[in-house]
Design a protein around this motif. Structure first.
Motif, PDB file in Angstrom:
ATOM      1  N   ILE A  79       0.842  -1.211   0.000  1.00 51.11           N
ATOM      2  CA  ILE A  79       0.000   0.000   0.000  1.00 51.11           C
ATOM      3  C   ILE A  79       0.868   1.249   0.000  1.00 51.11           C
ATOM      4  O   ILE A  79       0.679   2.168  -0.808  1.00 51.11           O
ATOM      5  CB  ILE A  79      -0.945   0.001   1.216  1.00 51.11           C
ATOM      6  CG1 ILE A  79      -1.935  -1.156   1.134  1.00 51.11           C
ATOM      7  CG2 ILE A  79      -1.696   1.328   1.313  1.00 51.11           C
ATOM      8  CD1 ILE A  79      -2.717  -1.398   2.419  1.00 51.11           C
ATOM      9  N   ARG A 131      -2.420   5.402   2.622  1.00 46.49           N
ATOM     10  CA  ARG A 131      -2.499   6.040   1.309  1.00 46.49           C
ATOM     11  C   ARG A 131      -2.431   7.557   1.435  1.00 46.49           C
ATOM     12  O   ARG A 131      -1.732   8.234   0.671  1.00 46.49           O
ATOM     13  CB  ARG A 131      -3.791   5.619   0.607  1.00 46.49           C
ATOM     14  CG  ARG A 131      -3.819   4.145   0.226  1.00 46.49           C
ATOM     15  CD  ARG A 131      -5.185   3.745  -0.298  1.00 46.49           C
ATOM     16  NE  ARG A 131      -5.487   4.433  -1.534  1.00 46.49           N
ATOM     17  CZ  ARG A 131      -6.692   4.948  -1.839  1.00 46.49           C
ATOM     18  NH1 ARG A 131      -7.674   4.875  -0.956  1.00 46.49           N
ATOM     19  NH2 ARG A 131      -6.883   5.541  -2.978  1.00 46.49           N
ATOM     20  N   ASP A 155       3.064   1.656  -3.277  1.00 46.54           N
ATOM     21  CA  ASP A 155       2.285   2.029  -4.456  1.00 46.54           C
ATOM     22  C   ASP A 155       1.887   3.500  -4.430  1.00 46.54           C
ATOM     23  O   ASP A 155       2.057   4.222  -5.411  1.00 46.54           O
ATOM     24  CB  ASP A 155       1.038   1.153  -4.552  1.00 46.54           C
ATOM     25  CG  ASP A 155       0.785   0.660  -5.965  1.00 46.54           C
ATOM     26  OD1 ASP A 155       1.252   1.315  -6.908  1.00 46.54           O
ATOM     27  OD2 ASP A 155       0.128  -0.373  -6.125  1.00 46.54           O
ATOM     28  N   VAL A 200      -5.510  -6.089  -1.887  1.00 47.04           N
ATOM     29  CA  VAL A 200      -4.139  -5.605  -2.027  1.00 47.04           C
ATOM     30  C   VAL A 200      -3.264  -6.661  -2.689  1.00 47.04           C
ATOM     31  O   VAL A 200      -2.580  -6.389  -3.674  1.00 47.04           O
ATOM     32  CB  VAL A 200      -3.557  -5.207  -0.660  1.00 47.04           C
ATOM     33  CG1 VAL A 200      -2.087  -4.793  -0.799  1.00 47.04           C
ATOM     34  CG2 VAL A 200      -4.367  -4.066  -0.054  1.00 47.04           C
ATOM     35  N   ASN A 201      -3.289  -7.889  -2.164  1.00 47.97           N
ATOM     36  CA  ASN A 201      -2.488  -8.972  -2.723  1.00 47.97           C
ATOM     37  C   ASN A 201      -3.363 -10.214  -2.836  1.00 47.97           C
ATOM     38  O   ASN A 201      -3.630 -10.888  -1.841  1.00 47.97           O
ATOM     39  CB  ASN A 201      -1.276  -9.261  -1.834  1.00 47.97           C
ATOM     40  CG  ASN A 201      -0.282 -10.211  -2.475  1.00 47.97           C
ATOM     41  OD1 ASN A 201      -0.654 -11.208  -3.080  1.00 47.97           O
ATOM     42  ND2 ASN A 201       1.006  -9.909  -2.337  1.00 47.97           N
ATOM     43  N   TYR A 247      -2.327   1.896  -9.997  1.00 45.71           N
ATOM     44  CA  TYR A 247      -1.588   1.051  -9.070  1.00 45.71           C
ATOM     45  C   TYR A 247      -0.575   0.191  -9.821  1.00 45.71           C
ATOM     46  O   TYR A 247      -0.876  -0.401 -10.857  1.00 45.71           O
ATOM     47  CB  TYR A 247      -2.525   0.130  -8.293  1.00 45.71           C
ATOM     48  CG  TYR A 247      -3.479   0.825  -7.366  1.00 45.71           C
ATOM     49  CD1 TYR A 247      -3.150   2.032  -6.765  1.00 45.71           C
ATOM     50  CD2 TYR A 247      -4.720   0.266  -7.063  1.00 45.71           C
ATOM     51  CE1 TYR A 247      -4.030   2.669  -5.900  1.00 45.71           C
ATOM     52  CE2 TYR A 247      -5.599   0.886  -6.199  1.00 45.71           C
ATOM     53  CZ  TYR A 247      -5.254   2.090  -5.632  1.00 45.71           C
ATOM     54  OH  TYR A 247      -6.132   2.709  -4.779  1.00 45.71           O
ATOM     55  N   TRP A 252      -5.421   0.846   5.444  1.00 43.84           N
ATOM     56  CA  TRP A 252      -5.629   1.115   4.020  1.00 43.84           C
ATOM     57  C   TRP A 252      -5.720   2.612   3.723  1.00 43.84           C
ATOM     58  O   TRP A 252      -4.922   3.157   2.949  1.00 43.84           O
ATOM     59  CB  TRP A 252      -6.881   0.390   3.534  1.00 43.84           C
ATOM     60  CG  TRP A 252      -7.393   0.839   2.194  1.00 43.84           C
ATOM     61  CD1 TRP A 252      -8.489   1.607   1.936  1.00 43.84           C
ATOM     62  CD2 TRP A 252      -6.817   0.539   0.917  1.00 43.84           C
ATOM     63  NE1 TRP A 252      -8.641   1.809   0.586  1.00 43.84           N
ATOM     64  CE2 TRP A 252      -7.626   1.168  -0.060  1.00 43.84           C
ATOM     65  CE3 TRP A 252      -5.702  -0.185   0.499  1.00 43.84           C
ATOM     66  CZ2 TRP A 252      -7.352   1.085  -1.429  1.00 43.84           C
ATOM     67  CZ3 TRP A 252      -5.428  -0.263  -0.860  1.00 43.84           C
ATOM     68  CH2 TRP A 252      -6.250   0.369  -1.806  1.00 43.84           C
ATOM     69  N   ILE A 296      -0.676  -2.823  -5.982  1.00 47.72           N
ATOM     70  CA  ILE A 296      -1.951  -3.199  -5.374  1.00 47.72           C
ATOM     71  C   ILE A 296      -2.801  -3.979  -6.377  1.00 47.72           C
ATOM     72  O   ILE A 296      -2.978  -3.555  -7.514  1.00 47.72           O
ATOM     73  CB  ILE A 296      -2.709  -1.959  -4.874  1.00 47.72           C
ATOM     74  CG1 ILE A 296      -1.932  -1.304  -3.724  1.00 47.72           C
ATOM     75  CG2 ILE A 296      -4.129  -2.315  -4.422  1.00 47.72           C
ATOM     76  CD1 ILE A 296      -2.503   0.027  -3.277  1.00 47.72           C
TER      77      ILE A 296
END
Length: 724
Positions: free
Chosen positions: A99, A146, A102, A628-629, A213, A142, A216
Motif C-alpha cells: 500500500i 495512502r 504504491d 491488495v495482494n 496502481y 488502508w 496493489i
C-alpha cells in the motif's frame, strides 16, 4: 471519504501533518489513526473514534498519532518500513508495504521491513492499542497509509521541482526517484529530505486511481519469504542473548489452583539447573538449557491443590450449557412471535471448547536491569505486554521495551501475555536474561480456549417454509470479560456476532444471550464468536431449506436482497462449484457468512469411505472489497479452511476433575496433508472498502460440511465435531 488535512510546524525541524476524516456510519469498524515519518520528515494523522462495540479493548488511546520513523532510508538508499503489525504468517506486513510503496511511488522490491518496539503512537487505529487481530491489518491501515504516502509524495515532488525551478506538473515520483519528464533527469528520495522539510504539506493530496496502481491488486512476493527460507527469520524460540538462561514451567492443572509441595533438591540435582522459582499458579525450573530445565522439572514433581474448576468435567459443562437455555438471559434483539404459521421448528446446536495449538508453543525472553526491562516475544499484543512487564519489573512504562519477533502461529492466543509475565518474573529473580519455553503439554492445557456454546432455535414458517418469526438463544462465556478483567456477569458482542447482525431479511428476529462462567480461561480463537455462530445460523438455514424441500442456494436467494454482497458471493459460488451437477456418491453442502467486513461462501464435496468422512473439494468465494495482494487472500482463505476442517472433524477439548485431558497432538490431532482436500478459491472483483481475510474462511466451513455429510447419511448434524 473526503479527507481534511491540517498542518503546522513542529517545535523541531520535523513536519507533522494531521489527517482528519469524517465518520462513515456504513463501516462497522471506523478508522481512528494513522502514522508516518521519513528521516527528519515526519507525518502524523488522526481519524475518528473506533466503533463503541470494541471500546472495551482500548486503554485510553491517544487522540493524535504523530509518529517519527514510519518510513526510513537505509545507508545504501533502500527503504525500511516500520510496520506495527505482528507477522504470524498472515502476510499483513507484505500488504501494508504494498500500500505504502504504491501510493508513494517507492520501489517495493527494495523495501525492508522493521517491527517497531512498543509505543502507543503505533496503536491499531481500530482498537486503540498496539495489537494485531480481528483481521484488521489492511482494514485499519488502508486509508491512512495512502493519505500519508500521497502527502509525502507531493512534498517530495514539490521539493525537487523547486530545486530544478520547474513546474510540479512535469514531475513524478516513480521507483524511489522524483523524475523530471522534460529533460529526463531524476533525484533519489534520500537527497530530497532536507529540502522537503521546507515544503508545506498539501491539504488534499490526490490519491491514485485503481488503474494507476503498480503493486496493489497483484500477487507480489512476500517481504518475509527470503528470511523464512534461508533461516534468518527470528521467531521467539530463536532469540539468543549473552549469559541467557532457559526456563520451563508447570502450572496448576486445575485452573486457579495453588502450589502444594515440590522437591527442590531433586530438581537441583540435575546438571545445569540453576534455580527453582515460584510463579503465579505454578513453578519454574531455570537451567542452562531447555533439556536440563525439562529434566529438572520432572524431578521437581510438583503437586497442586484447590482451584476454581475443581470437580468440573465435560458432562457437567454440557449440562450447565443446556440448562442455560431455560434462563431468560439478556435480550439483544426483540421481535414479535408469529401466531399464524404453517410449521414450527425447534433445534439446539452445540460447539465445544477448542484450543489454539499454535505450532510454536508459548515463549518469551526478558532481560531486566536497573535501567530498563527488555522483552523479546512472539506477541500479538505489545500494549499489554509492556503493561505487564512494567508492573512486574516496577519500571516506568518508558523503561520497558518490547521487541516483537515473528510468530509461529497466533490465532488470537498470543493476544494474551501470561508467558511474557513469566519471563519478566524469572529475569528479575535470576538477575540475568531468561527465556521461558512452555512444553507442548503445558501449552495445550493452559490455553485461553474458544468457549463452548449452545444455541436454541424456534422458527415459525409459512406453508412454503419461509421464516415468519425467528427466536434464538445463545449460551456461552465471555471472551472480553477474560481479556479486560470484566465482571462475572459481563456480556460481549462476540456471543451474538453473526446472529444479531446477519445479512438475511428475516422478520421478527429475537435473540437473547446467557453467560455461563465456567471459570475456564477463554479467549479469542480464529473468527471468535463467528466460529460457532456461523455453524448455528447457517446450519439452521440449511435445515429449514431441507424441510421446505428447497435448494439451499435458492432458499438463501429468497431471503437476501438482490443488491446484497452476499447474493453476489452466492452467484459466483454456485457457478464455481458446479452446484447443479449431481453425483449420488458425493454429498454437497453450502454456507455463506459475513464476518470482519467480508462475505465468504463455501461449497464442500464429501463422501463416505470405510465409514469415515472424506472431503474431496472445498470451493470458496470471498468478497473482501479492494484486494491488495490476491495471492495472500487465497492462501489465508485456504489456511482458514484447513483450520476450520480440523475443528469440524476432530476438535474438542475435554475436562475431567477440573483439568484439560488433551495434552499433545496424539489426543488433539490436526488435519493431515493426506486428509486435506483440494481447495479452490475465487475473489469477487469489488471496489468496496477492504475487509478482512485472515478469519472469514473459518465460519462457513462447519455448516457446509454438516450439510454435505447429512446429504450422504440422511441425518441432521447439530453438534461439533461431526461424527457419523
Amino acid at each position: 471519504m473526503q479527507d481534511l488535512i491540517k498542518h503546522h510546524n513542529a517545535a523541531s525541524t520535523d513536519i507533522e501533518v494531521e489527517v482528519i476524516a469524517p465518520e462513515n456510519p456504513s463501516r462497522r469498524d471506523l478508522l481512528k489513526a494513522g502514522l508516518f515519518g521519513i528521516g527528519g520528515l515526519v507525518l502524523g494523522f488522526s481519524l475518528p473514534s473506533a466503533q463503541k462495540a470494541y471500546a472495551a479493548t482500548a486503554t485510553s488511546p491517544p487522540k493524535k498519532y504523530p509518529v517519527k520513523g514510519w518510513l526510513q532510508l537505509t545507508e545504501n538508499g533502500e527503504l525500511a518500513m516500520v510496520i506495527p503489525v505482528s507477522e504470524m504468517g498472515q502476510g499483513s506486513q507484505t500488504a501494508v508495504a504494498m500500500i505504502l510503496a504504491d501510493e508513494l511511488g517507492a520501489d517495493y522490491q527494495k523495501i525492508q521491513i522493521r517491527m517497531p518496539t512498543n509505543n502507543s503512537l503505533y496503536n491499531n487505529p481500530i482498537y486503540g492499542m498496539q495489537i494485531t487481530g480481528g483481521s484488521t491489518a489492511v482494514r485499519a491501515w488502508w486509508q491512512p497509509m495512502r493519505v500519508v504516502a500521497a502527502t509525502l509524495r507531493e512534498m517530495l515532488i514539490s521539493a525537487a521541482a523547486k530545486q530544478w525551478q520547474v513546474s510540479t506538473q512535469q514531475c513524478s515520483l516513480e521507483n524511489g526517484f522524483v523524475m523530471d519528464s522534460s529533460i529526463a533527469r531524476k533525484v533519489a528520495l534520500q537527497d530530497l529530505i532536507s529540502a522537503a522539510q521546507t515544503i508545506q504539506p498539501p491539504k488534499n493530496p490526490p490519491l491514485k486511481k485503481a488503474d494507476q496502481y503498480r503493486y496493489i491488486g497483484k500477487p507480489m512476493p512476500r517481504v518475509d519469504t527470503f528470511a523464512k527460507t534461508d533461516g534468518s527469520a527470528i521467531f521467539g524460540m530463536d532469540v539468543q542473548l549473552p549469559d541467557m538462561l532457559i526456563a520451563t514451567v508447570v502450572q496448576s492443572p486445575v485452573f486457579g489452583g495453588k502450589l502444594h509441595r515440590f522437591d527442590e533438591a531433586a530438581a537441583k540435582s540435575v546438571n545445569g539447573v540453576q534455580a527453582v522459582v515460584k510463579i503465579p499458579n505454578g513453578i519454574a525450573v531455570v537451567a542452562d538449557s531447555y533439556w536440563q530445565a525439562k529434566k529438572g522439572l520432572e524431578k521437581l514433581n510438583p503437586t497442586f491443590t484447590g482451584g476454581e474448576t475443581a470437580g468440573l468435567d465435560t458432562a457437567v459443562i454440557e449440562k450447565r450449557l443446556q440448562s442455560g437455555l431455560q434462563k431468560s438471559g439478556e435480550s439483544v434483539k426483540a421481535g414479535k412471535v408469529a401466531t399464524d404459521f404453517a410449521h414450527e421448528y425447534d433445534a439446539i446446536y452445540r460447539a465445544p471448547y477448542l484450543a489454539h495449538a499454535t505450532m510454536e508453543p508459548m515463549n518469551a525472553t526478558a532481560q531486566v536491569t536497573d535501567a530498563k526491562c527488555e522483552v523479546w516475544a512472539p506477541t500479538q499484543n505489545q500494549t499489554m505486554s509492556a503493561q505487564v512487564a512494567a508492573d512486574i519489573s516496577l519500571m516506568q512504562p518508558s523503561q520497558v521495551i518490547i521487541h516483537t519477533t515473528y510468530l509461529g502461529g497466533g490465532f488470537g492466543r498470543r493476544a494474551y501475555v501470561d508467558f511474557v509475565a513469566q519471563a519478566v518474573t524469572l529475569s528479575m529473580e535470576m538477575g540475568r536474561p531468561v527465556k521461558v519455553i512452555w512444553s507442548r503439554e503445558e501449552d495445550m492445557q493452559h490455553d485461553f480456549y474458544r468457549p463452548a456454546a449452545v444455541c436454541g432455535f424456534k422458527v415459525q414458517t409459512d406453508a412454503q417454509g419461509m421464516p415468519l418469526s425467528w427466536q434464538s438463544k445463545v449460551v456461552s462465556d465471555s471472551t472480553m470479560a477474560e481479556f479486560t478483567n470484566g465482571s462475572d456477569t459481563m456480556i460481549d458482542n462476540a456471543m451474538s456476532d453473526g446472529i444479531a447482525d446477519q445479512e438475511y431479511g428475516l422478520e421478527n428476529v429475537s435473540l437473547s444471550v446467557v453467560r455461563e462462567d465456567m471459570k475456564i480461561p477463554v479467549g479469542f480463537w480464529r473468527s471468535v464468536g463467528h466460529s460457532y455462530s456461523g455453524f448455528f445460523m447457517e446450519g439452521m438455514l440449511n435445515e429449514l431449506a431441507l424441510k421446505a424441500k428447497r435448494d439451499p442456494f435458492e432458499y438463501r436467494y429468497a431471503l437476501l436482497k438482490k443488491e446484497s454482497r452476499t447474493t453476489g458471493v452466492l452467484n459466483q459460488l454456485e457457478k464455481l462449484s458446479g452446484w447443479k451437477n449431481s453425483n449420488g456418491a458425493v454429498g454437497k453442502g453450502v454456507a455463506v457468512v459475513q464476518s470482519f467486513g467480508s462475505f465468504a461462501g463455501q461449497v464442500i464435496e464429501a463422501r463416505l469411505q470405510n465409514n469415515k468422512i472424506v472431503i474431496d473439494k472445498v470451493y470458496c468465494v470471498i468478497d473482501c472489497g479492494i484486494v491488495v495482494n490476491p495471492e495472500i487472500v487465497k492462501r489465508q482463505m485456504s489456511s482458514g479452511i484447513i483450520f476450520a476442517l480440523t475443528a469440524a472433524l476432530k476438535g474438542k477439548v475435554h475436562f475431567a476433575d477440573g483439568r484439560v485431558t488433551e495434552s499433545n497432538f496424539d489426543n488433539y490431532p490436526m488435519l493431515t496433508m493426506q486428509e486435506t482436500p483440494e481447495i479452490i478459491v475465487e475473489i469477487v472483483n469489488s471496489n468496496e472498502a477492504p475487509g478482512g481475510y485472515g478469519e472469514p474462511g473459518v465460519p462457513p466451513l462447519a455448516p457446509a460440511l454438516a450439510a454435505a455429510v447429512g446429504q450422504l447419511t440422511g441425518k441432521i448434524y447439530r453438534e461439533l465435531p461431526i461424527k457419523i
